[in-house]
Structures are given as structure tokens and as C-alpha cells.
Design an enzyme around this catalytic site. Structure first.
Site, PDB file in Angstrom:
ATOM      1  N   ASP A 121      12.234  -8.700  12.416  1.00 37.22           N
ATOM      2  CA  ASP A 121      13.609  -8.921  11.947  1.00 37.22           C
ATOM      3  C   ASP A 121      14.646  -8.147  12.763  1.00 37.22           C
ATOM      4  O   ASP A 121      15.841  -8.435  12.656  1.00 37.22           O
ATOM      5  CB  ASP A 121      13.746  -8.522  10.470  1.00 37.22           C
ATOM      6  CG  ASP A 121      13.001  -9.465   9.543  1.00 37.22           C
ATOM      7  OD1 ASP A 121      12.446 -10.460  10.035  1.00 37.22           O
ATOM      8  OD2 ASP A 121      12.973  -9.203   8.329  1.00 37.22           O
TER       9      ASP A 121
ATOM     10  N   GLY B 175      14.205 -13.407   8.462  1.00 34.36           N
ATOM     11  CA  GLY B 175      15.432 -12.621   8.562  1.00 34.36           C
ATOM     12  C   GLY B 175      15.897 -12.336   7.157  1.00 34.36           C
ATOM     13  O   GLY B 175      16.683 -13.090   6.593  1.00 34.36           O
ATOM     14  N   ARG B 176      15.335 -11.288   6.590  1.00 38.22           N
ATOM     15  CA  ARG B 176      15.557 -10.952   5.186  1.00 38.22           C
ATOM     16  C   ARG B 176      16.991 -10.453   4.948  1.00 38.22           C
ATOM     17  O   ARG B 176      17.706 -10.957   4.093  1.00 38.22           O
ATOM     18  CB  ARG B 176      14.531  -9.864   4.831  1.00 38.22           C
ATOM     19  CG  ARG B 176      14.593  -9.272   3.480  1.00 38.22           C
ATOM     20  CD  ARG B 176      13.372  -8.432   3.243  1.00 38.22           C
ATOM     21  NE  ARG B 176      12.229  -9.284   3.020  1.00 38.22           N
ATOM     22  CZ  ARG B 176      11.882  -9.773   1.824  1.00 38.22           C
ATOM     23  NH1 ARG B 176      12.563  -9.446   0.753  1.00 38.22           N
ATOM     24  NH2 ARG B 176      10.836 -10.558   1.701  1.00 38.22           N
TER      25      ARG B 176
ATOM     26  N   GLU C 133      16.155 -16.845   6.242  1.00 39.67           N
ATOM     27  CA  GLU C 133      15.640 -16.892   4.860  1.00 39.67           C
ATOM     28  C   GLU C 133      16.526 -16.123   3.873  1.00 39.67           C
ATOM     29  O   GLU C 133      16.563 -16.450   2.690  1.00 39.67           O
ATOM     30  CB  GLU C 133      14.215 -16.328   4.813  1.00 39.67           C
ATOM     31  CG  GLU C 133      14.142 -14.884   5.266  1.00 39.67           C
ATOM     32  CD  GLU C 133      12.746 -14.304   5.373  1.00 39.67           C
ATOM     33  OE1 GLU C 133      11.777 -14.944   4.958  1.00 39.67           O
ATOM     34  OE2 GLU C 133      12.642 -13.166   5.879  1.00 39.67           O
TER      35      GLU C 133
ATOM     36  N   GLY D 193       0.818  -1.223   0.000  1.00 41.01           N
ATOM     37  CA  GLY D 193       0.000   0.000   0.000  1.00 41.01           C
ATOM     38  C   GLY D 193       0.842   1.259   0.000  1.00 41.01           C
ATOM     39  O   GLY D 193       0.498   2.229   0.661  1.00 41.01           O
TER      40      GLY D 193
HETATM   41  O1  F6P Z   1      10.009  -7.977   7.375  1.00 36.98           O
HETATM   42  C1  F6P Z   1       9.435  -8.946   8.141  1.00 36.98           C
HETATM   43  C2  F6P Z   1       9.239 -10.218   7.377  1.00 36.98           C
HETATM   44  O2  F6P Z   1       8.767 -11.073   8.362  1.00 36.98           O
HETATM   45  C3  F6P Z   1      10.465 -10.771   6.647  1.00 36.98           C
HETATM   46  O3  F6P Z   1      11.360 -11.454   7.454  1.00 36.98           O
HETATM   47  C4  F6P Z   1       9.823 -11.653   5.608  1.00 36.98           C
HETATM   48  O4  F6P Z   1      10.661 -11.850   4.513  1.00 36.98           O
HETATM   49  C5  F6P Z   1       8.616 -10.870   5.245  1.00 36.98           C
HETATM   50  O5  F6P Z   1       8.247 -10.122   6.385  1.00 36.98           O
HETATM   51  C6  F6P Z   1       7.459 -11.743   4.801  1.00 36.98           C
HETATM   52  O6  F6P Z   1       6.435 -10.933   4.344  1.00 36.98           O
HETATM   53  P1  F6P Z   1       5.028 -11.482   3.836  1.00 36.98           P
HETATM   54  O7  F6P Z   1       4.128 -11.544   5.020  1.00 36.98           O
HETATM   55  O8  F6P Z   1       4.579 -10.463   2.874  1.00 36.98           O
HETATM   56  O9  F6P Z   1       5.236 -12.820   3.233  1.00 36.98           O
END
Ligand code: F6P
Length: 361
Positions: free
Chosen positions: A140, A183-184, A235, A75
Site C-alpha cells: 500500500d 489501498g486501504r 478498496e 498474531g
Molecule cells: O495492507 C496490505 C493489504 O494488501 C491491504 O491493502 C488489504 O486491505 C489487506 O492487506 C488485505 O489483507 P488480507 O490478506 O488479510 O485479506
């Protein structure tokens, strides 16, 4: 009398409702009004999605996961995907409409609760002259300008509990269990839960890993009569010379790719190289759900109340932050400048190495 509008943006995190609770109650004590903008900026865009929040509306929500006003990670008002008459999706900038609605409603401040993406949007609104205060949220824990974000402690507790449970099944079958956690850009959840949950290997985005080292550690467990192993992988972790594994862009309007798959990749490499029974699982959104821990509730409430104190002092364009256990604030542009990575010299990393955890290097 002041009128505040509050929004929650990006992925949800345990503690969002505790911030809302603290903001509404702190404003009530000052005789101010609070509105919630539904689903990020949607409420401010379509005025019928603005909710007046009274004390009764937030009763006991501090212990609930999620957010009572909804959230979205597609959004961005500066890049909003909308369908034209031909049914094609176009990306348009609707930020001016939001500023107009904000002024028309007579709001004095927007309290934006979010992670890096949402706080960057808040900064852009501050540049347009909107009085904005940011509240840092992300499981994160990767926002540079604050020692902690709320949601992280709960996510670590969930991941640690999962690791505790996996020990018994891994041990019963002499198996390797590979657990993919969120953990991006940073390995905070992997590191904290991995140490606390007795992992043998922890893989983080900060250290490109060597599969020979990972498998060596797993095989070395036999030296101590241990025939199973627990591997935690963030991840966003990558093998040396490899790339982040993703599932592509995901839904239209998302600013980030959907990560996922590194856990299974690591598991199949271990299976081939060690011939050990290996399984993988993805903890995924379990880490974002549930009731916030005491630490997260308290931190979230402290952030909420501190945000209202900033409004009272007329300090805008700032994000509330935790520094050396104290509430403080930092300019929004500093808050979104860079991601907070795990420091390789920190005592947590040293602890992991000292107790024999392999970090993939
Ligand atoms: O930024 C927080 C997070 O939990 C990341 O670690 C993860 O990649 C992402 O959100 C996942 O997002 P969504 O809910 O859009 O799949």
C-alpha cells in the site's frame, strides 16, 4: 558474535524474501547467527518454530514472492486470541513470554519486517526493552516515515498489466470496466497504476467521489469517439457522504476489517446511471503475489543490509527508511504515527488531472 531473530508480519509483499536474503548474508559476513521466527511471533512464542537460517537456506530466495518464514495478520502478541478449556476464544497478552524466550535464546536483536500493524507491535516490544529494528513493508506504500516501502512497485506493475489487458476487452464490447485495487487508507496503487494504465477515472480514499462526475467523464469519452472506459477504484475509496464498504471483521484476531465491494458498487451505479454495459473485477491478492520487480528487490536488500548495519552500530528502536534515495533510519514511534496519504498537490495528481483523468471530484 551476535544472534539475530527475524520475523515477517502482516500481509505478505513481494520483496520479503529479498530482505531475509540480505539480512542472512550480511550477518554471515560478520560471523553472526540468524534465526527466523515462523509466522510472525509464533516462532518466538513456541520455541520449536524458530528456524536457524544459513546461507544455503536463502540461496536464490530474493526473486521469490511470499516469505520463507511465513506471516500472519492475526498474531498480535499483545492481543492474542486463544481458546480456553471450554472452547471459548479469549484475548490474552503473551508478550512477556516472547521477551523471556528472546532473552533465553540469547538474541541480541529482533529485525521485524512489517507494515503499520507489525511495526506498532515492534514498537511495543522496544518499550519493553527488547532491541528491535523495523523494516518497512506494504504494497500500500502508506508508511509516512519512508519515501517507499518494498512491494509497492511490484503491485503497481501487476495492476498496470491488468489494466493494459482490460483495454482490449472493454473496447471490443464498448464497455465500462471497473477495477478494484488494494489501498486501504491511501490511493497509491490506484493512482500510479491508473495513470500508467490509461484509466479514465481513478478513485482514491483521499478524495470522496461524486458519481455524477464519474458518470459525466464516462459519457464525455464519446466526444473523442471512445465508447469504453476504464475506472480504477482503491478498496478504501468512498462516495461523498458514504462509508467504506467492507466484508466485516473476517477471521478472529484480525486487527482490521476485510475491505472489498466498492468496485461492484461503483459498477452498478454506472450501469444504472449511464445504461452502459459495465463489469467489475477485484484484483485482490494477485497484487501481493509473484516475483518482486528489480526496484523492489534492490530496495528490500538495501533495507535488509541497512538493518544489519544498525545492529552493528547498536542503534535500536528504529526503522530503516528511504529518504531522497538514501538509506536512513527513523525512531519506531515516528514510523507508526500516521499513514502516508497521496499529496493532492503532488505532480502525479496534477499529471492525472492534466491528462484528463477524473479523480471523482
Ligand atoms: O495492507 C496490505 C493489504 O494488501 C491491504 O491493502 C488489504 O486491505 C489487506 O492487506 C488485505 O489483507 P488480507 O490478506 O488479510 O485479506
Amino acid at each position: 558474535m551476535k544472534k539475530i531473530v527475524i520475523s515477517t508480519g502482516g500481509g505478505d509483499a513481494p520483496g520479503l524474501n529479498a530482505v531475509i536474503y540480505a539480512v542472512v548474508r550480511s550477518c554471515y559476513r560478520r560471523g553472526w547467527e540468524v534465526y527466523g521466527s515462523k509466522s510472525g511471533y509464533k516462532g518466538l512464542l513456541d520455541m520449536d518454530e524458530l528456524l536457524r537460517l544459513e546461507i544455503a537456506d536463502v540461496d536464490e530466495i530474493y526473486s521469490m514472492g511470499g516469505t520463507v518464514i511465513g506471516s500472519t495478520n492475526k498474531g498480535d502478541p499483545f492481543n492474542m486470541p486463544v481458546k480456553n478449556l471450554a472452547g471459548e476464544t479469549q484475548v490474552v497478552d503473551v508478550s512477556d513470554r516472547i521477551v523471556q524466550n528472546f532473552t533465553r535464546m540469547g538474541f541480541d536483536c529482533h529485525i521485524a519486517i512489517g507494515g503499520d500493524g507489525s511495526l506498532e507491535i515492534a514498537r511495543k516490544f522496544a518499550d519493553k526493552g527488547m532491541p528491535v529494528i523495523g523494516v518497512p513493508k506494504t504494497i500500500d506504500n502508506d508508511l509516512e516515515a519512508t519515501d517507499r516501502t518494498f512491494g509497492f512497485d511490484t503491485a503497481v506493475a501487476t495492476a498496470t498489466e491488468a489494466l493494459d489487458k482490460l483495454h482490449s476487452t472493454a473496447k471490443s464490447h464498448d464497455r465500462v470496466m471497473v477495477v478494484e485495487v488494494m489501498g486501504r487508507d491511501a490511493g497509491w496503487i490506484a493512482l500510479y497504476s491508473g495513470i500508467s494504465g490509461g484509466a479514465d477515472v481513478i478513485l482514491m480514499p483521499e478524495i470522496p467521489f461524486d458519481m455524477d462526475k464519474v458518470c459525466g467523464k464516462i459519457m464525455d469519452n464519446a466526444l473523442h469517439e471512445k465508447d469504453y472506459a476504464i475506472v480504477v477504484v482503491a478498496e478504501g475509496a468512498t462516495a461523498m457522504g458514504g462509508e467504506v464498504i467492507s466484508k466485516g471483521r473476517g477471521e478472529i484476531g484480525r486487527s482490521e476489517v476485510l475491505l472489498g465491494g466498492i468496485g461492484e458498487w461503483v459498477a452498478s451505479e454506472i450501469r444504472q446511471r449511464t445504461e452502459k454495459d459495465t463489469r467489475s473485477l477485484v484484483l485482490g491478492h494477485l497484487q501481493r503475489g509473484g516475483s518482486p520487480t528489480t526496484f523492489d528487490r534492490l530496495l528490500a536488500m538495501r533495507f535488509g543490509a541497512a538493518a544489519v548495519r544498525l545492529v552493528e552500530k547498536g542503534i535500536f528502536g528504529h526503522m530503516v527508511a528511504l529518504a531522497s534515495s538514501q538509506m536512513t533510519s527513523v525512531p519506531l514511534e515516528d514510523a507508526v504515527k500516521s499513514r502516508k496519504k497521496v499529496n493532492m498537490q503532488s505532480d502525479k495528481v496534477l499529471t492525472a488531472r492534466d491528462i484528463g483523468i477524473c479523480l471523482g471530484d
